[in-house]
Design a protein around this motif. Structure first.
Motif, PDB file in Angstrom:
ATOM      1  N   PHE A  74       3.037  86.982  16.060  1.00 39.73           N
ATOM      2  CA  PHE A  74       3.618  86.276  17.195  1.00 39.73           C
ATOM      3  C   PHE A  74       3.291  84.780  17.161  1.00 39.73           C
ATOM      4  O   PHE A  74       4.100  83.951  17.584  1.00 39.73           O
ATOM      5  N   ALA A  75       2.120  84.424  16.669  1.00 44.04           N
ATOM      6  CA  ALA A  75       1.714  83.017  16.674  1.00 44.04           C
ATOM      7  C   ALA A  75       2.728  82.157  15.934  1.00 44.04           C
ATOM      8  O   ALA A  75       3.113  81.085  16.399  1.00 44.04           O
ATOM      9  N   GLU A  76       3.175  82.635  14.767  1.00 41.37           N
ATOM     10  CA  GLU A  76       4.134  81.869  13.973  1.00 41.37           C
ATOM     11  C   GLU A  76       5.572  82.059  14.443  1.00 41.37           C
ATOM     12  O   GLU A  76       6.334  81.092  14.540  1.00 41.37           O
ATOM     13  N   THR A  77       5.956  83.288  14.732  1.00 43.54           N
ATOM     14  CA  THR A  77       7.367  83.559  15.032  1.00 43.54           C
ATOM     15  C   THR A  77       7.787  83.085  16.419  1.00 43.54           C
ATOM     16  O   THR A  77       8.974  82.855  16.657  1.00 43.54           O
ATOM     17  N   ALA A  87      11.989  86.334  10.453  1.00 42.82           N
ATOM     18  CA  ALA A  87      13.044  85.400  10.848  1.00 42.82           C
ATOM     19  C   ALA A  87      13.826  85.907  12.050  1.00 42.82           C
ATOM     20  O   ALA A  87      14.174  85.125  12.948  1.00 42.82           O
ATOM     21  N   ILE A  88      14.105  87.205  12.084  1.00 45.88           N
ATOM     22  CA  ILE A  88      14.910  87.738  13.187  1.00 45.88           C
ATOM     23  C   ILE A  88      14.138  87.665  14.496  1.00 45.88           C
ATOM     24  O   ILE A  88      14.701  87.390  15.561  1.00 45.88           O
ATOM     25  N   VAL A  89      12.818  87.861  14.445  1.00 47.28           N
ATOM     26  CA  VAL A  89      12.005  87.743  15.663  1.00 47.28           C
ATOM     27  C   VAL A  89      11.973  86.297  16.138  1.00 47.28           C
ATOM     28  O   VAL A  89      12.120  86.020  17.337  1.00 47.28           O
ATOM     29  N   ALA A  90      11.825  85.358  15.210  1.00 44.41           N
ATOM     30  CA  ALA A  90      11.813  83.946  15.594  1.00 44.41           C
ATOM     31  C   ALA A  90      13.135  83.521  16.201  1.00 44.41           C
ATOM     32  O   ALA A  90      13.175  82.787  17.202  1.00 44.41           O
ATOM     33  N   ALA A  91      14.240  83.981  15.611  1.00 48.22           N
ATOM     34  CA  ALA A  91      15.563  83.639  16.136  1.00 48.22           C
ATOM     35  C   ALA A  91      15.781  84.263  17.507  1.00 48.22           C
ATOM     36  O   ALA A  91      16.290  83.620  18.432  1.00 48.22           O
ATOM     37  N   ALA A  92      15.406  85.531  17.651  1.00 48.46           N
ATOM     38  CA  ALA A  92      15.581  86.211  18.937  1.00 48.46           C
ATOM     39  C   ALA A  92      14.738  85.567  20.029  1.00 48.46           C
ATOM     40  O   ALA A  92      15.173  85.456  21.180  1.00 48.46           O
ATOM     41  N   ALA A  93      13.531  85.127  19.676  1.00 53.18           N
ATOM     42  CA  ALA A  93      12.659  84.484  20.670  1.00 53.18           C
ATOM     43  C   ALA A  93      13.269  83.187  21.186  1.00 53.18           C
ATOM     44  O   ALA A  93      13.139  82.860  22.374  1.00 53.18           O
ATOM     45  N   VAL A  94      13.949  82.440  20.309  1.00 56.84           N
ATOM     46  CA  VAL A  94      14.634  81.232  20.771  1.00 56.84           C
ATOM     47  C   VAL A  94      15.762  81.597  21.723  1.00 56.84           C
ATOM     48  O   VAL A  94      15.950  80.944  22.772  1.00 56.84           O
ATOM     49  N   ARG A 110      12.422  79.631   5.079  1.00 58.75           N
ATOM     50  CA  ARG A 110      12.048  78.547   4.166  1.00 58.75           C
ATOM     51  C   ARG A 110      10.529  78.434   3.993  1.00 58.75           C
ATOM     52  O   ARG A 110      10.050  77.982   2.952  1.00 58.75           O
ATOM     53  N   LYS A 111       9.802  78.836   5.011  1.00 62.44           N
ATOM     54  CA  LYS A 111       8.336  78.769   4.945  1.00 62.44           C
ATOM     55  C   LYS A 111       7.735  79.988   4.250  1.00 62.44           C
ATOM     56  O   LYS A 111       6.517  80.085   4.136  1.00 62.44           O
ATOM     57  N   GLY A 112       8.579  80.924   3.820  1.00 57.68           N
ATOM     58  CA  GLY A 112       8.084  82.093   3.099  1.00 57.68           C
ATOM     59  C   GLY A 112       8.095  83.378   3.881  1.00 57.68           C
ATOM     60  O   GLY A 112       7.738  84.435   3.346  1.00 57.68           O
ATOM     61  N   ILE A 123       5.744  87.795  -1.914  1.00 57.61           N
ATOM     62  CA  ILE A 123       5.951  86.706  -0.972  1.00 57.61           C
ATOM     63  C   ILE A 123       5.705  85.355  -1.633  1.00 57.61           C
ATOM     64  O   ILE A 123       6.251  84.330  -1.223  1.00 57.61           O
ATOM     65  N   GLU A 124       4.895  85.333  -2.697  1.00 57.74           N
ATOM     66  CA  GLU A 124       4.587  84.061  -3.356  1.00 57.74           C
ATOM     67  C   GLU A 124       5.736  83.582  -4.233  1.00 57.74           C
ATOM     68  O   GLU A 124       5.845  82.396  -4.535  1.00 57.74           O
ATOM     69  N   GLN A 125       6.587  84.502  -4.694  1.00 57.42           N
ATOM     70  CA  GLN A 125       7.668  84.117  -5.589  1.00 57.42           C
ATOM     71  C   GLN A 125       8.835  83.510  -4.812  1.00 57.42           C
ATOM     72  O   GLN A 125       9.093  83.863  -3.669  1.00 57.42           O
ATOM     73  N   ASP A 126       9.537  82.601  -5.484  1.00 55.32           N
ATOM     74  CA  ASP A 126      10.582  81.839  -4.814  1.00 55.32           C
ATOM     75  C   ASP A 126      11.957  82.078  -5.432  1.00 55.32           C
ATOM     76  O   ASP A 126      12.867  81.303  -5.223  1.00 55.32           O
ATOM     77  N   ALA A 127      12.110  83.123  -6.211  1.00 54.61           N
ATOM     78  CA  ALA A 127      13.398  83.396  -6.844  1.00 54.61           C
ATOM     79  C   ALA A 127      14.388  83.920  -5.811  1.00 54.61           C
ATOM     80  O   ALA A 127      14.003  84.608  -4.865  1.00 54.61           O
ATOM     81  N   PRO A 128      15.659  83.625  -5.970  1.00 53.80           N
ATOM     82  CA  PRO A 128      16.660  84.109  -5.002  1.00 53.80           C
ATOM     83  C   PRO A 128      17.019  85.566  -5.250  1.00 53.80           C
ATOM     84  O   PRO A 128      16.694  86.138  -6.289  1.00 53.80           O
ATOM     85  N   VAL A 129      17.688  86.155  -4.285  1.00 52.88           N
ATOM     86  CA  VAL A 129      18.223  87.498  -4.447  1.00 52.88           C
ATOM     87  C   VAL A 129      19.220  87.498  -5.605  1.00 52.88           C
ATOM     88  O   VAL A 129      19.901  86.503  -5.861  1.00 52.88           O
ATOM     89  N   ASN A 130      19.289  88.608  -6.327  1.00 48.37           N
ATOM     90  CA  ASN A 130      20.172  88.686  -7.489  1.00 48.37           C
ATOM     91  C   ASN A 130      21.587  89.036  -7.025  1.00 48.37           C
ATOM     92  O   ASN A 130      22.086  90.145  -7.221  1.00 48.37           O
ATOM     93  N   GLY A 131      22.191  88.076  -6.432  1.00 50.45           N
ATOM     94  CA  GLY A 131      23.516  88.227  -5.854  1.00 50.45           C
ATOM     95  C   GLY A 131      23.713  87.127  -4.839  1.00 50.45           C
ATOM     96  O   GLY A 131      23.015  86.110  -4.872  1.00 50.45           O
TER      97      GLY A 131
END
Length: 603
Positions: free
Chosen positions: A180-183, A90-97, A82-84, A578-586
């Motif tokens: 690492f700082a963010e994730t 995301a997978i690193v952040a989830a795994a770290a938790v 959600r933060k871009g 990374i600046e664009q916010d359009a969803p995946v086409n599917g």
């Protein structure tokens, strides 16, 4: 009718009505009943549509999805998306938790493997971040200096160099947009602020508490006054938070060359181990080529040796090639027919026999993967299946397991399939002070047989149980999937592919359906209770040693399926930067396993 009037009509006193309430209202545990829900007798409810036994719907989302075995981890990954951040961040952040909340299964003192689909490159990459053996780990060190005939199960001499932090660094450096700082921020905060003790982890901790007491640092980290913390209590690990903060600041060097490395070497050597600073400082992860085979028109990818993923591919080859010879049609039989399960189990035995005969670090031995994964080789095995009788495995073997599998995908089309583990439940049972981290016991699967390809050698990677799966069709990414759980992983990978390809199960239904696991050493066929009740008697008549088990025996699954918009020959992604916010086409469709507290989330 009021409560008092109801009591009068029924001929009971109000006092007796009040007393009839549970001593564990709202599921609150007590000393006499620490797991209240386990004693309740009730019928399960059902869904209102689809397969009524399916536990929940798939999660559908277009901007990004994450599936893990812990809701806190899934939400951490989703927060990054959600933060871009992208799927790799995301997978690193989830795994770290999970490294914080799930040291029964995983941790920064473990290893990891990953398959990464890069939307920018339109290519699938494989990462091997399995730690290697210390330089002093010769066969003679164990047989002569330690005087053992088998590799240690636990303790400092069961631990190879941990590869996880190097793996995170490799993922973020090559494909990530954050560091690492963010994730690691969400994980560090959880370690500091605390989290709730869930049922499965409470049960695992209760089961191995005596082992943890043997190491004063483990007892101090995971027990409270020498006892298991109560169910639903708040758990904190400020020492682990310190380690995560160091990595946030100094990156992988904090672990492999800095203060964490110093602490690992000090603890290992104090316990009679031989790991050195050089063993840690010289370690690197490796980008490698995945292995693959086809199944009914779909390309299934796995990580190569020393992982056991090729057994899943060989099992699928046997199912595909040998079915016509034995006049078996898995799709027509369906998973309620004894022939179906007999054929599946016999194919598993053949694939695992090759797994235990050949699997090892390909830098040290020649593993004949090309031959083992050929359709012609599978055809040569067909006559070893007797549809009327269970066989004895030609090669025995077995592994333990304590693992997490997690997966993520983003709005740019990147998809990650990652598996991460400390091997046994709480790994080596050795904790590294002052950093609150359990050390894995990945050295245990090495052999001390001088003639075995998996014999222990310096800087060699051991036979690895953890695997991650990926599916493509026509060169386009289709699905990430995995099933944590030690030795069960290849056989369950194959079961999921059959479920979805042959039977048309969706990505959630495949995990809600009952599974089997077969022990290659004891030749015992374990089936979840309702499946055993359905076909157990018929399989025993063919010679199978069948026993009923609960879901803890068959591991836990996650999966993400990508479905492009109708009319598109290949995925086209709306967001190109990374600046664009359009969803995946599917749309991404996600499933997660209730057996492991699974959580699939998206936005």
């Amino acid at each position: 009718m009021t409560r008092v009037l109801a009591a009068i009509v029924l001929g009971t006193s109000l006092a007796s009505i009040v007393h009839a309430q549970s001593d564990n209202a709202f599921g609150v545990p007590t000393a006499t009943n620490p797991q209240p829900s386990a004693r309740i007798v009730a019928a399960a409810g059902s869904r209102a549509q689809g397969w009524l036994a399916q536990g929940r719907s798939e999660v559908l989302a277009r901007h990004g999805v994450v599936a893990t075995s812990d809701p806190l981890a899934s939400e951490a990954g989703l927060e990054i998306l959600r933060k871009g951040g992208n799927a790799i961040d995301a997978i690193v952040a989830a795994a770290a938790v999970l490294d914080v909340t799930s040291q029964n299964d995983t941790g920064i003192g473990g290893d990891l493997f990953a398959l990464v689909w890069s939307a920018a490159d339109q290519k699938l990459y494989a990462l091997n971040s399995a730690g290697w053996a210390p330089e002093a780990w010769t066969r003679e060190f164990f047989t002569e200096e330690l005087g053992v005939t088998e590799m240690p199960d636990f303790g400092v001499n069961a631990a190879t160099v941990p590869g996880a932090i190097s793996g995170y660094d490799a993922l973020l450096t090559r494909f990530g947009t954050l560091g690492f700082a963010e994730t690691f921020e969400r994980a560090a905060r959880l370690a500091e602020e605390g989290w709730g003790q869930a049922e499965r982890r409470h049960a695992d901790l209760s089961r191995v508490q005596d082992r943890l007491r043997d190491d004063p640092d483990s007892a101090a980290t995971f027990l409270v006054d020498g006892a298991v913390p109560p169910l639903y209590s708040i758990i904190r690990n400020p020492d682990l938070a310190d380690a995560l903060r160091l990595i946030q600041r100094d990156g992988r060097d904090a672990f492999y060359k800095g203060p964490i490395a110093d602490a690992i070497v000090a603890k290992v050597q104090a316990g009679g181990g031989v790991m050195t600073h050089a063993d840690l400082a010289e370690y690197t992860s490796e980008w490698i080529e995945p292995v693959s085979s086809s199944y009914h028109g779909y390309d299934i990818f796995q990580l190569p040796p020393p992982g056991q993923g090729f057994a899943a591919l060989e099992m699928l080859n046997i199912l595909e090639v040998c079915a016509p010879q034995h006049k078996v049609d898995l799709a027509a039989l369906g998973p309620a027919h004894p022939d179906y399960w007999h054929f599946m189990v016999e194919a598993k035995k053949l694939a695992y026999s090759d797994l235990y005969a050949y699997n090892a670090d390909p830098k040290f031995v020649d593993v004949p993967i090309e031959e083992l994964l050929s359709k012609s080789y599978a055809a040569s095995l067909c006559d070893r299946i007797d549809m009327n009788a269970a066989s004895e495995p030609s090669v025995e073997g077995g592994l333990k397991g304590g693992t997490v599998y997690l997966t993520a995908a983003d709005r740019w089309g990147n998809m990650v399939s990652l598996v991460h583990s400390v091997y046994d439940v709480y790994g080596s049972a050795v904790t590294i002070p002052p950093y609150g981290m359990i050390l894995h016991n990945r050295g245990n699967p090495f052999s001390l047989d001088a003639d075995h390809p998996n014999v222990v050698e310096p800087r060699k990677r051991p036979f690895h149980s953890i695997i991650a799966g990926f599916v493509m069709q026509g060169g386009a990414p289709l699905m990430t999937f995995g099933n944590m759980g030690g030795r069960v992983q290849p056989e369950t990978h194959a079961q999921h592919m059959v479920n979805m390809i042959d039977h048309g199960m969706n990505v959630q239904m495949t995990t809600d359906a009952a599974r089997f696991t077969h022990n290659q050493r004891s030749n015992v066929l374990a089936m979840e209770q309702q499946l055993e009740a359905l076909v157990g008697t018929a399989l025993r008549a063919r010679g199978h040693d069948v026993k009923a088990v609960n879901g803890g025996a068959v591991g836990g699954y996650q999966g993400i399926l990508f479905t492009p918009e109708p009319g598109l020959e290949a995925p086209v992604y709306g967001a190109q930067s990374i600046e664009q916010d359009a969803p995946v086409n599917g749309v991404y469709r996600v499933g997660s396993d209730h057996r492991k507290d699974g959580s699939a989330v998206g936005w």
